[in-house]
Scaffold this motif. Sequence first.
Motif, short mmCIF file in Angstrom:
data_model
loop_
_atom_site.label_atom_id
_atom_site.label_comp_id
_atom_site.label_asym_id
_atom_site.label_seq_id
_atom_site.Cartn_x
_atom_site.Cartn_y
_atom_site.Cartn_z
N PRO A 217 0.84 -1.22 0.00
CA PRO A 217 0.00 0.00 0.00
C PRO A 217 0.86 1.26 0.00
CG PRO A 217 -0.74 -1.57 1.67
CD PRO A 217 0.58 -2.07 1.17
N HIS A 218 0.57 2.17 -0.90
CA HIS A 218 1.34 3.42 -0.97
C HIS A 218 0.59 4.47 -1.76
CE1 HIS A 218 2.20 1.73 -4.93
NE2 HIS A 218 2.58 2.94 -5.31
N ILE A 219 0.97 5.72 -1.54
CA ILE A 219 0.57 6.85 -2.39
C ILE A 219 1.82 7.28 -3.12
CG2 ILE A 219 -0.25 9.23 -2.45
CD1 ILE A 219 -1.77 8.70 0.15
N ASP A 220 1.74 7.43 -4.43
CA ASP A 220 2.90 7.93 -5.17
C ASP A 220 3.29 9.29 -4.60
OD1 ASP A 220 2.03 5.75 -6.76
OD2 ASP A 220 3.04 6.62 -8.48
N THR A 221 4.56 9.45 -4.29
CA THR A 221 5.07 10.63 -3.61
C THR A 221 4.58 11.91 -4.29
OG1 THR A 221 7.03 9.33 -3.05
CG2 THR A 221 7.15 11.71 -2.68
N HIS A 222 3.94 12.79 -3.51
CA HIS A 222 3.37 14.02 -4.08
C HIS A 222 4.43 14.87 -4.75
CE1 HIS A 222 -0.60 14.26 -1.55
NE2 HIS A 222 -0.32 13.01 -1.91
N SER A 223 5.58 15.03 -4.11
CA SER A 223 6.61 15.92 -4.64
C SER A 223 7.31 15.36 -5.86
CB SER A 223 7.65 16.22 -3.55
OG SER A 223 8.31 15.03 -3.15
N ALA A 224 7.10 14.06 -6.14
CA ALA A 224 7.79 13.43 -7.27
C ALA A 224 7.03 13.60 -8.57
CB ALA A 224 8.00 11.94 -6.98
N PHE A 225 5.68 13.51 -8.50
CA PHE A 225 4.89 13.49 -9.73
C PHE A 225 3.69 14.41 -9.64
CE2 PHE A 225 6.70 9.18 -9.14
CZ PHE A 225 7.54 9.15 -10.24
N THR A 323 8.39 19.45 -11.00
CA THR A 323 9.62 20.24 -10.91
C THR A 323 9.61 21.23 -9.74
OG1 THR A 323 8.67 21.84 -12.48
CG2 THR A 323 10.07 20.08 -13.38
N GLY A 324 8.49 21.36 -9.05
CA GLY A 324 8.41 22.24 -7.89
C GLY A 324 7.64 21.54 -6.78
N PRO A 325 7.44 22.21 -5.65
CA PRO A 325 6.71 21.58 -4.54
C PRO A 325 5.25 21.35 -4.89
CG PRO A 325 7.10 23.89 -4.07
CD PRO A 325 7.89 23.58 -5.31
N CYS A 326 4.66 20.32 -4.29
CA CYS A 326 3.24 20.03 -4.49
C CYS A 326 2.40 21.01 -3.69
CB CYS A 326 2.96 18.59 -4.04
SG CYS A 326 1.22 18.11 -4.18
N GLN A 327 1.33 21.49 -4.29
CA GLN A 327 0.41 22.41 -3.62
C GLN A 327 -1.02 21.87 -3.71
OE1 GLN A 327 1.17 26.16 -5.60
NE2 GLN A 327 3.01 26.55 -4.38
N GLN A 332 -2.49 17.05 4.48
CA GLN A 332 -2.23 16.05 5.51
C GLN A 332 -1.59 14.80 4.95
OE1 GLN A 332 -5.12 16.88 4.14
NE2 GLN A 332 -6.82 15.49 4.72
N TYR A 333 -1.66 14.60 3.63
CA TYR A 333 -1.05 13.45 2.99
C TYR A 333 0.16 13.84 2.14
CZ TYR A 333 -5.65 11.49 4.10
OH TYR A 333 -6.79 11.08 4.74
N CYS A 334 0.57 15.10 2.19
CA CYS A 334 1.53 15.66 1.24
C CYS A 334 2.90 15.86 1.88
CB CYS A 334 0.99 16.99 0.70
SG CYS A 334 2.05 17.76 -0.53
N ASP A 335 3.93 15.28 1.25
CA ASP A 335 5.28 15.43 1.80
C ASP A 335 5.81 16.85 1.58
OD1 ASP A 335 5.35 14.61 -1.00
OD2 ASP A 335 7.51 14.54 -0.78
N SER A 336 5.31 17.57 0.58
CA SER A 336 5.73 18.96 0.36
C SER A 336 5.17 19.88 1.44
CB SER A 336 5.29 19.46 -1.01
OG SER A 336 6.00 18.84 -2.05
N GLN A 337 3.94 19.62 1.87
CA GLN A 337 3.26 20.52 2.80
C GLN A 337 3.26 20.00 4.24
OE1 GLN A 337 -0.50 22.19 0.99
NE2 GLN A 337 -0.06 20.59 -0.54
N GLY A 338 3.55 18.70 4.42
CA GLY A 338 3.45 18.12 5.75
C GLY A 338 4.74 18.15 6.52
#
Length: 338
Positions: A217-225, A323-327, A332-338
């Motif tokens: 189980p995983h969520i594809d990394t927010h900051s990656a894609f 290419t930039g941080p996820c917004q 709460q699920y976001c590695d860029s914002q969490g």
Amino acid sequence: MVLPRFVRPKEGDGESSPNLYVANCGPAVGLSYDTIASVFSSFGGVKGVYAADESGARVIISFLESTSAHSAFKALNGQPCPSLGGRSLHICRSILQPPFSRVNDSVPVSLIASDLNIPGLYLFHDFISAKEEEELLQAVDNRPWKSLSKRRVQHYGYEFCYDTRNVDPKQYLGALPSFVSFILERVSSFPNINDPADLDLDQLTVNEYPPGVGLSPHIDTHSAFEGLIFSLSLAGPCVMEFRRYTAGSWASKTEVKVENPDSCTELSRKAIYLPPRSMLLLSGEARYAWHHYIPHHKIDKVKETAIRRGSRRVSFTFRKVRTGPCQCEFPQYCDSQG
């Protein structure tokens, strides 16, 4: 028909089992199930003889009594058996498990995405033809595979790093291969794609799953894609489960992958059947807030029907490198914002 499922027991757990796993024995080596049952019945009543796998050279002997299994094990393990053509049999204990644990025991499997009611989740059946499927499989089989612990992969555009669950945007491998060009053109017909730039897909991971191998189980990394993930299923079917967890149970981790999902508090579990040649789209909430997971099964239960997975399943997963941080709207699920 739901077939019995046998597994090798942990050390010390199989002594009282009436079941034996027998290798070098079966139709593939010229031995019928009736012949095998007749020979093993000399040690006691035989409940049944079952195929242990798809090879046809390994069987499960299920006795009525564990003492019969013990006697057969002592007499035949590693020894040539004159009644079975002089073949040396390789035997170990086996135990019976329920055929459908985890996803199939409590989560009904849907055939269409709308039944799951997960915003941003779409499934398109027969997205490609059988001939196109054959050509895609041939194309990747002509390319070198990279072996992981349980499956093989190929990366195009950018290589995915499994240690960090991310990509290095500075390490460009080149354009996506020409044999997927028609797929990139066809996804433009998908609904609810607000920005055409989102379809500028530049990363492809091809996964080959042997029977019984799934995905944690995983969520594809927010900051990656970016926000659209397309996954094309080829060769064999599977069930994909979606899980929505309470963020507090894991969101402090920068890697949005659950190593022990059963220890987390779940809000919801849903599952869908992915047939060969179908295309799955994860967007919005489905992409950013739901873990996706492929149970490690050889047989899936779909609408009370047992469906055996094929000798392989190959998936083509298309993404766009961020290419930039996820917004996103799910901090709460976001590695860029969490």
